[in-house]
Design a protein around this motif. Sequence first.
Motif, PDB file in Angstrom:
ATOM      1  N   CYS A   1      81.713  40.940  21.758  1.00 40.56           N
ATOM      2  CA  CYS A   1      82.595  42.105  21.791  1.00 40.56           C
ATOM      3  C   CYS A   1      82.390  42.962  20.543  1.00 40.56           C
ATOM      4  N   LEU A   2      82.280  42.335  19.388  1.00 44.69           N
ATOM      5  CA  LEU A   2      82.081  43.073  18.143  1.00 44.69           C
ATOM      6  C   LEU A   2      80.710  43.729  18.083  1.00 44.69           C
ATOM      7  N   LEU A   3      79.733  43.130  18.737  1.00 45.64           N
ATOM      8  CA  LEU A   3      78.367  43.668  18.712  1.00 45.64           C
ATOM      9  C   LEU A   3      78.122  44.701  19.812  1.00 45.64           C
TER      10      LEU A   3
ATOM     11  N   ASP B   1      77.603  47.761  22.003  1.00 44.84           N
ATOM     12  CA  ASP B   1      77.323  49.156  21.648  1.00 44.84           C
ATOM     13  C   ASP B   1      78.004  50.142  22.585  1.00 44.84           C
ATOM     14  N   SER B   2      78.200  49.747  23.831  1.00 51.76           N
ATOM     15  CA  SER B   2      78.794  50.669  24.795  1.00 51.76           C
ATOM     16  C   SER B   2      80.294  50.441  24.902  1.00 51.76           C
ATOM     17  N   GLU B   3      81.021  51.521  25.133  1.00 46.67           N
ATOM     18  CA  GLU B   3      82.469  51.438  25.286  1.00 46.67           C
ATOM     19  C   GLU B   3      82.837  50.607  26.505  1.00 46.67           C
ATOM     20  N   GLN B   4      82.058  50.734  27.576  1.00 42.95           N
ATOM     21  CA  GLN B   4      82.349  49.995  28.807  1.00 42.95           C
ATOM     22  C   GLN B   4      82.223  48.491  28.597  1.00 42.95           C
ATOM     23  N   GLU B   5      81.138  48.060  27.947  1.00 43.17           N
ATOM     24  CA  GLU B   5      80.942  46.633  27.695  1.00 43.17           C
ATOM     25  C   GLU B   5      82.003  46.108  26.741  1.00 43.17           C
ATOM     26  N   ALA B   6      82.338  46.889  25.723  1.00 42.86           N
ATOM     27  CA  ALA B   6      83.362  46.466  24.769  1.00 42.86           C
ATOM     28  C   ALA B   6      84.706  46.279  25.455  1.00 42.86           C
ATOM     29  N   GLN B   7      85.055  47.187  26.357  1.00 46.14           N
ATOM     30  CA  GLN B   7      86.334  47.077  27.056  1.00 46.14           C
ATOM     31  C   GLN B   7      86.361  45.866  27.976  1.00 46.14           C
TER      32      GLN B   7
ATOM     33  N   PRO C   1      82.911  49.786  18.795  1.00 50.21           N
ATOM     34  CA  PRO C   1      83.609  49.913  20.080  1.00 50.21           C
ATOM     35  C   PRO C   1      84.477  48.700  20.396  1.00 50.21           C
ATOM     36  N   GLY C   2      84.041  47.503  19.979  1.00 49.69           N
ATOM     37  CA  GLY C   2      84.815  46.301  20.267  1.00 49.69           C
ATOM     38  C   GLY C   2      86.167  46.286  19.582  1.00 49.69           C
ATOM     39  N   ILE C   3      86.231  46.756  18.326  1.00 48.45           N
ATOM     40  CA  ILE C   3      87.509  46.805  17.620  1.00 48.45           C
ATOM     41  C   ILE C   3      88.433  47.825  18.271  1.00 48.45           C
TER      42      ILE C   3
END
Length: 577
Positions: free
Chosen positions: A305-307, A309-315, A261-263
């Motif tokens: 960010c790379l780790l 798991d959730s789309e919200q946290e990654a964004q 998700p982070g990428i």
Amino acid sequence: MTSKKIVRRPRPEQAPAWGQSLPPILQRLYAARGVSSDEQLDYTLRSLASPMSLKGMERAIELLAKAVEQQQRVVILGDFDADGATSTAVAMLGLSMLGLRNVDFRVPSRFSDGYGLTPGIIERLRDDGDLPDLLVTVDNGISAIEGVRAARDLGVKVVITDHHLAGKELPEADAIVNPNQPGCEFLSKNAAGVGVMFYVLTGLRKRLRDSGRLPTPEPNLGKLLDLVALGTVADVVPLDHNNRIFVEQGIRRIRQGAARPGILALLEVAGRDHSAISSSDLGFVVGPRLNAAGRLDDMSVGIACLLADSEQEAQRLARELDTFNRERRNIERDMKAQAQELLASMSLDLEGLPWGLALFDPDWHQGVIGILAARIREQTHRPTIAFASDDNGEDIKGSARSIPGLHIRDVLASVDARHPGMIKKFGGHAMAAGMTLAREDLEQFSRAFDEVVRESLGAEDLEATIVTDGPLSVDELCLDTALLLKRSGPWGQHFPEPVFDGEFHVVSQRIVGENHLKVVLKSVEGGDLVDGIAFNTGPEVPDFTRTGARVVYKPDANTFRGRTTLQLLIDHLEPLA
């Protein structure tokens, strides 16, 4: 735009006998890049070099397998660049997939810790009551003589995974996996740190499978290849066949939306469509945003960010990294202006400059001097070292960038041999290196650096050269070619993206965005009109509509308002004689 020497990439006298049907343009591009067989274009995972040919692999696997079996505490020690961040993420995720439950990471601060495994990091782990049973370095460690000794003195076992060049002395680690250590026969000496760690995980998976201790269902380490691709491209290692496999496989996952998700979030904040990315997007879009955390703050943000798991946290984290990157660009712009003033004070013209540039300003930011050195190197075509003050106020840290034909780490080694003790520490690659020296020694170092560079290069090496793949025919200058080239990578370091040159009539030209030149071109050989854009030319450019232009360019597919057309990304243009 300044004049540059344009040369065309040589092709082999005898073209390879391709077993597959390739368009003529790809046949000549691949042949010019040293591809001599279909096997070198096979980017399936079965074509990867064997991990067991890496020296030290057996011992590293043994220690990691024991850590999994006994559920020991393992700490991953990363680095503060994109290769280090992706290596850390791959280690964390991969070891967890293989059944290790007690794994954590630490990443040094560029500002307070410096590079790699140091005694100070070990002392801090001890003081925090957080010493691990096993410490695994990623993308660092091959020069950590004292750091490894400090860890082992406290009973911590150390596995080093690295890819940097080894010095005269190796650390006394429990295991070292590094394709560039003496005696290692691994085929790909160009593996990035993230690639080395991925190999360790594949070897560990086989060991656990053979001993019946592999979790079920069997973990798919291929899920990590998007991270491997990102770290490999961002670290600008040569894309040999092995690395091209890593990058191609990772890009396929990203295009399918099967990436971390982070990428995906980092691509989204940059306005990139993940389904249509190429390797250049990893190098120029995702990599800089990830690197910005380590340059300005704490790479732990990038790793998180790379780790995620959730789309919200990654964004959320991707937006934070994007903010860092904008700040980094502003700092870089100001530093470059200061460097231009410094260059102007040294000489009124390029010929009067030293052959090896060593620049320093007490207000420069440690985290941006590498980028600054690269920008000045591009402008002057001279090996460049940019220095910034260390936190202790007595030392300065330098980041070096070289030009083709000069191995910058070897230059620093020569300076060190002639002036023992002047350089407090140094390390790096052929094209990039870092070092520390006392501020009072800068003038002496600058003279010594310039002296060694002059001995290593000829005057012709200081002439900026653009290497192209020659012209495209009128029939080849089309959208289909741009789309074909995008699909036919991955392109990158030592497997360069195709660049062409040709002579054009300039039908019209205008400055857009205050700094970019927009043109409409027509080949002197005929054909259709085609748009082109040259970024960052500045507002003052010649009137090419009068003279025509020799143009160095990359064909690109430009989509605007739902319509995709050919656009030439112009690297250089100059009036026709």
